[in-house]
Write a protein that holds these residues in place. Structure first.
Motif, PDB file in Angstrom:
ATOM      1  N   THR A   8      23.168 -35.234 -60.070  1.00 17.36           N
ATOM      2  CA  THR A   8      22.755 -36.629 -59.992  1.00 17.36           C
ATOM      3  C   THR A   8      23.373 -37.485 -61.090  1.00 17.36           C
ATOM      4  O   THR A   8      23.977 -38.509 -60.815  1.00 17.36           O
ATOM      5  N   CYS A   9      23.231 -37.039 -62.341  1.00 16.48           N
ATOM      6  CA  CYS A   9      23.704 -37.867 -63.457  1.00 16.48           C
ATOM      7  C   CYS A   9      24.942 -37.308 -64.142  1.00 16.48           C
ATOM      8  O   CYS A   9      25.553 -37.999 -64.951  1.00 16.48           O
ATOM      9  N   LEU A  23      13.093 -35.818 -62.292  1.00 16.10           N
ATOM     10  CA  LEU A  23      13.620 -37.026 -61.657  1.00 16.10           C
ATOM     11  C   LEU A  23      14.974 -36.773 -60.995  1.00 16.10           C
ATOM     12  O   LEU A  23      15.212 -37.205 -59.863  1.00 16.10           O
ATOM     13  N   CYS A  24      15.847 -36.053 -61.687  1.00 16.80           N
ATOM     14  CA  CYS A  24      17.164 -35.775 -61.120  1.00 16.80           C
ATOM     15  C   CYS A  24      17.065 -34.841 -59.912  1.00 16.80           C
ATOM     16  O   CYS A  24      17.756 -35.038 -58.919  1.00 16.80           O
ATOM     17  N   GLU A  26      14.503 -34.574 -57.900  1.00 19.27           N
ATOM     18  CA  GLU A  26      13.901 -35.349 -56.811  1.00 19.27           C
ATOM     19  C   GLU A  26      14.968 -36.215 -56.118  1.00 19.27           C
ATOM     20  O   GLU A  26      15.057 -36.242 -54.887  1.00 19.27           O
ATOM     21  N   LYS A  27      15.799 -36.884 -56.909  1.00 16.91           N
ATOM     22  CA  LYS A  27      16.844 -37.728 -56.331  1.00 16.91           C
ATOM     23  C   LYS A  27      17.873 -36.886 -55.576  1.00 16.91           C
ATOM     24  O   LYS A  27      18.303 -37.246 -54.484  1.00 16.91           O
ATOM     25  N   PHE A  28      18.263 -35.744 -56.149  1.00 18.98           N
ATOM     26  CA  PHE A  28      19.225 -34.867 -55.496  1.00 18.98           C
ATOM     27  C   PHE A  28      18.693 -34.394 -54.142  1.00 18.98           C
ATOM     28  O   PHE A  28      19.408 -34.420 -53.142  1.00 18.98           O
ATOM     29  N   LYS A  30      16.423 -35.827 -52.215  1.00 18.19           N
ATOM     30  CA  LYS A  30      16.382 -36.962 -51.281  1.00 18.19           C
ATOM     31  C   LYS A  30      17.753 -37.247 -50.680  1.00 18.19           C
ATOM     32  O   LYS A  30      17.904 -37.399 -49.473  1.00 18.19           O
ATOM     33  N   VAL A  31      18.768 -37.334 -51.532  1.00 20.68           N
ATOM     34  CA  VAL A  31      20.113 -37.678 -51.071  1.00 20.68           C
ATOM     35  C   VAL A  31      20.722 -36.535 -50.254  1.00 20.68           C
ATOM     36  O   VAL A  31      21.323 -36.764 -49.212  1.00 20.68           O
ATOM     37  N   TYR A  38      21.353 -42.218 -47.209  1.00 21.77           N
ATOM     38  CA  TYR A  38      21.978 -42.379 -48.513  1.00 21.77           C
ATOM     39  C   TYR A  38      23.501 -42.281 -48.433  1.00 21.77           C
ATOM     40  O   TYR A  38      24.157 -41.922 -49.391  1.00 21.77           O
ATOM     41  N   VAL A  41      25.687 -43.955 -51.124  1.00 23.35           N
ATOM     42  CA  VAL A  41      25.627 -43.427 -52.482  1.00 23.35           C
ATOM     43  C   VAL A  41      26.904 -42.627 -52.739  1.00 23.35           C
ATOM     44  O   VAL A  41      27.462 -42.037 -51.823  1.00 23.35           O
TER      45      VAL A  41
END
Length: 77
Positions: A8-9, A23-24, A26-28, A30-31, A38, A41
């Motif tokens: 992610t980051c 957080l990372c 969770e975002k990974f 989702k995408v 997404y 992105v």
């Protein structure tokens, strides 16, 4: 934990505290699991097999996401 770049980051996962890792991840998830929503992105590189997540089918995505979560959670436990 072995050296693993955050998909992610881009930072090393060992530099993440527990909250940032959550957080990372969770975002990974989702995408990676919803590429249509997404699609705009930036490209996401799979942290386990190093291929573009867009090249994965549903089964491969699930397998790689689960492996990544196990790697991250076992390393921070």
């Amino acid at each position: 934990m072995e050296k693993m770049d955050c998909p992610t980051c881009g930072k090393d996962m060992s530099q993440h505290d527990e909250w940032q890792a959550y957080l990372c991840m969770e975002k990974f998830v989702k995408v990676a699991t919803n590429p249509v929503a997404y699609g705009s992105v930036r490209k996401l590189v799979c942290p386990t097999c190093k291929r573009d997540m867009g090249d994965h089918n549903e089964a491969q995505t699930t397998e790689c996401v689960n492996k990544f979560i196990k790697q991250v959670t076992s390393g921070s436990a």
